[in-house]
Scaffold this active site. Sequence first.
Site, PDB file in Angstrom:
ATOM      1  N   LYS A 130       7.104 -21.177  49.958  1.00  0.00           N
ATOM      2  CA  LYS A 130       6.983 -19.668  49.847  1.00  0.00           C
ATOM      3  C   LYS A 130       6.574 -19.134  48.565  1.00  0.00           C
ATOM      4  O   LYS A 130       6.777 -19.802  47.649  1.00  0.00           O
ATOM      5  CB  LYS A 130       8.455 -18.857  50.330  1.00  0.00           C
ATOM      6  N   ASP A 170       3.023 -12.497  54.691  1.00  0.00           N
ATOM      7  CA  ASP A 170       4.397 -12.162  54.644  1.00  0.00           C
ATOM      8  C   ASP A 170       4.692 -10.573  54.519  1.00  0.00           C
ATOM      9  O   ASP A 170       3.276  -9.805  54.600  1.00  0.00           O
ATOM     10  CB  ASP A 170       5.409 -12.745  53.659  1.00  0.00           C
TER      11      ASP A 170
HETATM   12  P1  NDP Z   1       4.909  -5.783  56.560  1.00  0.00           P
HETATM   13  O1  NDP Z   1       4.728  -5.710  55.079  1.00  0.00           O
HETATM   14  O2  NDP Z   1       3.877  -5.752  57.682  1.00  0.00           O
HETATM   15  O3  NDP Z   1       6.009  -4.593  56.984  1.00  0.00           O
HETATM   16  C1  NDP Z   1       6.993  -4.647  56.206  1.00  0.00           C
HETATM   17  C2  NDP Z   1       7.937  -3.533  56.773  1.00  0.00           C
HETATM   18  O4  NDP Z   1       9.185  -3.539  56.167  1.00  0.00           O
HETATM   19  C3  NDP Z   1       7.468  -2.226  56.294  1.00  0.00           C
HETATM   20  O5  NDP Z   1       7.638  -1.172  57.464  1.00  0.00           O
HETATM   21  C4  NDP Z   1       8.009  -1.930  54.793  1.00  0.00           C
HETATM   22  O6  NDP Z   1       7.908  -0.479  54.575  1.00  0.00           O
HETATM   23  C5  NDP Z   1       9.450  -2.542  55.374  1.00  0.00           C
HETATM   24  N1  NDP Z   1      10.179  -2.823  54.181  1.00  0.00           N
HETATM   25  C6  NDP Z   1       9.739  -3.547  53.266  1.00  0.00           C
HETATM   26  N2  NDP Z   1      10.463  -3.891  52.288  1.00  0.00           N
HETATM   27  C7  NDP Z   1      11.502  -3.012  52.423  1.00  0.00           C
HETATM   28  C8  NDP Z   1      12.886  -2.512  51.704  1.00  0.00           C
HETATM   29  N3  NDP Z   1      13.174  -3.173  50.477  1.00  0.00           N
HETATM   30  N4  NDP Z   1      13.281  -1.455  52.217  1.00  0.00           N
HETATM   31  C9  NDP Z   1      13.031  -0.916  53.532  1.00  0.00           C
HETATM   32  N5  NDP Z   1      11.947  -1.366  54.139  1.00  0.00           N
HETATM   33  C10 NDP Z   1      11.380  -2.138  53.764  1.00  0.00           C
HETATM   34  O7  NDP Z   1       5.799  -7.252  56.656  1.00  0.00           O
HETATM   35  P2  NDP Z   1       6.154  -8.166  58.185  1.00  0.00           P
HETATM   36  O8  NDP Z   1       6.198  -7.135  59.189  1.00  0.00           O
HETATM   37  O9  NDP Z   1       5.095  -9.212  57.894  1.00  0.00           O
HETATM   38  O10 NDP Z   1       7.633  -8.768  57.585  1.00  0.00           O
HETATM   39  C11 NDP Z   1       8.678  -7.997  57.838  1.00  0.00           C
HETATM   40  C12 NDP Z   1       9.896  -9.041  57.899  1.00  0.00           C
HETATM   41  O11 NDP Z   1       9.566 -10.334  58.732  1.00  0.00           O
HETATM   42  C13 NDP Z   1      10.192  -9.598  56.463  1.00  0.00           C
HETATM   43  O12 NDP Z   1      11.561  -9.771  56.313  1.00  0.00           O
HETATM   44  C14 NDP Z   1       9.321 -10.866  56.656  1.00  0.00           C
HETATM   45  O13 NDP Z   1       9.917 -12.035  55.590  1.00  0.00           O
HETATM   46  C15 NDP Z   1       9.555 -11.403  58.029  1.00  0.00           C
HETATM   47  N6  NDP Z   1       8.743 -12.221  58.549  1.00  0.00           N
HETATM   48  C16 NDP Z   1       7.560 -12.113  58.735  1.00  0.00           C
HETATM   49  C17 NDP Z   1       6.692 -13.084  59.231  1.00  0.00           C
HETATM   50  C18 NDP Z   1       5.336 -12.757  59.516  1.00  0.00           C
HETATM   51  O14 NDP Z   1       4.846 -13.506  60.254  1.00  0.00           O
HETATM   52  N7  NDP Z   1       4.795 -11.726  59.116  1.00  0.00           N
HETATM   53  C19 NDP Z   1       7.271 -14.374  59.813  1.00  0.00           C
HETATM   54  C20 NDP Z   1       8.759 -14.400  59.590  1.00  0.00           C
HETATM   55  C21 NDP Z   1       9.361 -13.658  59.289  1.00  0.00           C
HETATM   56  P3  NDP Z   1       7.111  -0.027  53.509  1.00  0.00           P
HETATM   57  O15 NDP Z   1       5.828  -0.125  54.080  1.00  0.00           O
HETATM   58  O16 NDP Z   1       7.510   1.229  53.064  1.00  0.00           O
HETATM   59  O17 NDP Z   1       7.432  -1.060  52.329  1.00  0.00           O
END
Ligand code: NDP
Length: 450
Positions: A130, A170
């Site tokens: 990671k 991510d």
């Molecule tokens: P994105 O950046 O596309 O979206 C993240 C979302 O979560 C946004 O809406 C963001 O809001 C919100 N967010 C992020 N940090 C916080 C926080 N500290 N508090 C509240 N809301 C928050 O990321 P992904 O959709 O790719 O990832 C989301 C989750 O899924 C993570 O935990 C990631 O590790 C996990 N994941 C992702 C994978 C992938 O293929 N992308 C694979 C496996 C797991 P804002 O825009 O306001 O920050």
Amino acid sequence: MTHSPFINVDSFMAELKAKNQAEPEFHQAVHEVVLSLAEFLNENPKYQKAGILDRIVEAERVIMFRIPWLDDKGNMCVNRGFRIEMNSAIGPYKGGLRFHPTVNLGILKFLAFEQVFKNSLTTLPMGGGKGGSDFDPKGKTDNEVMRFCQSFMTELYRHIGPNTDVPAGDIGVGGREIGFLFGQYKRIANEFTGILTGKGINWGGSLIRPEATGYGNVYFAKEMLATKGDSFKGKTVLVSGSGNVAQYTVEKVIELEGKVVTLSDSSGYIYDPAGIDTEKLEWVMELKNIKRGRISEYAEKYGVKFIKGGRPWGEKGDIALPSATQNEIEEQDALTLVKNGCICVSEGANMPSTPDAIEVYIEKKILYGPGKAANAGGVAVSGLEMTQNSMRLGWTREEVDQRLQVIMKDIHSTCIQYGKKDNGFVNYMDGANIGGFVKVADAMISQGAV
Ligand code: NDP
């Protein structure tokens, strides 16, 4: 060091905390796994004898570096970059890059540690890693993001390779960032090769990769519901986040005739009792992926409520699919979910539930799919992207989706195989932790003192 054949969880954790100070998320991730493994390790002393637990919590390599870049006004900015190469027993390191101001060593170590087990569960030959940076893409121009990505890759390129370490996206790293990172790698290394996944479809990407984590989580929840003769049809679903994982989760839930009523971002959440339909979802995708706006704008556009600073877990729902970030469901949220009739929590995000929240799910015996199993669809399709790159061929959408469904079913079966208790209750967390561990641990034993 000689190893007692019996594991003492408390002293193991005390030593780990002393060695890895100020890394609470890493401690939390390891503690969960060690609790799941303790009985299994005591019944199978070969793993303790080979020191697997001590080795598996120690990264094979940690890289930290400076990322200098110029903003649009010509100011010099500096961020910190990381790559944790956690475990390569069953394949090249594989795992995403996170760009978010909260990123630090402990958070990336927790994510890299989880990734080792997750990748093992996918059945594909991928080790765990990671990386990322404390860079915040929010409010930056495309040119600033590009200059940052180029500077990040200028250091990272020497550590990665198609047979060494293959990062992906991510939080904060989507198609735009992967493009800039790939372009810089190609320029420096003078070769076009599969060093990243999540690439654009016309330059080596795989169909279904953007959809894979969200779709995969819904497929996993579908399998869990089927064990109770149930399905998504007619269910009210709470989703958090509004990024990549959340968006495709909503898309698949709509297809399976469920109704998603919430989405969130770091500013708060929206509640739409009529449900987010295909048209509204398209609007959200445009808002988040192109305009890069805030979810509060959904409330203005569709005349629904926006709860500033809140999380969706107080709303009534049958199924919860947390898809934002770590520790976003605490004990009280879990109690409220159960009280409101929630029968299933399946984690699109990594470690979104605190240990106390998980205890509530297990005590109340609701279906609980832990992230390392439920959200493994993303990295699974990344693995399929690597396969297609090696073959220099591309599979159709249907073919990739079919393979994704088979993998999610296999992961579900592994969880049942290792997580079914004598009373018939399936503890998917134990199942995922033990099932993910065995393959990696056996490979480490075969490879000797590595
Ligand atoms: P994105 O950046 O596309 O979206 C993240 C979302 O979560 C946004 O809406 C963001 O809001 C919100 N967010 C992020 N940090 C916080 C926080 N500290 N508090 C509240 N809301 C928050 O990321 P992904 O959709 O790719 O990832 C989301 C989750 O899924 C993570 O935990 C990631 O590790 C996990 N994941 C992702 C994978 C992938 O293929 N992308 C694979 C496996 C797991 P804002 O825009 O306001 O920050």
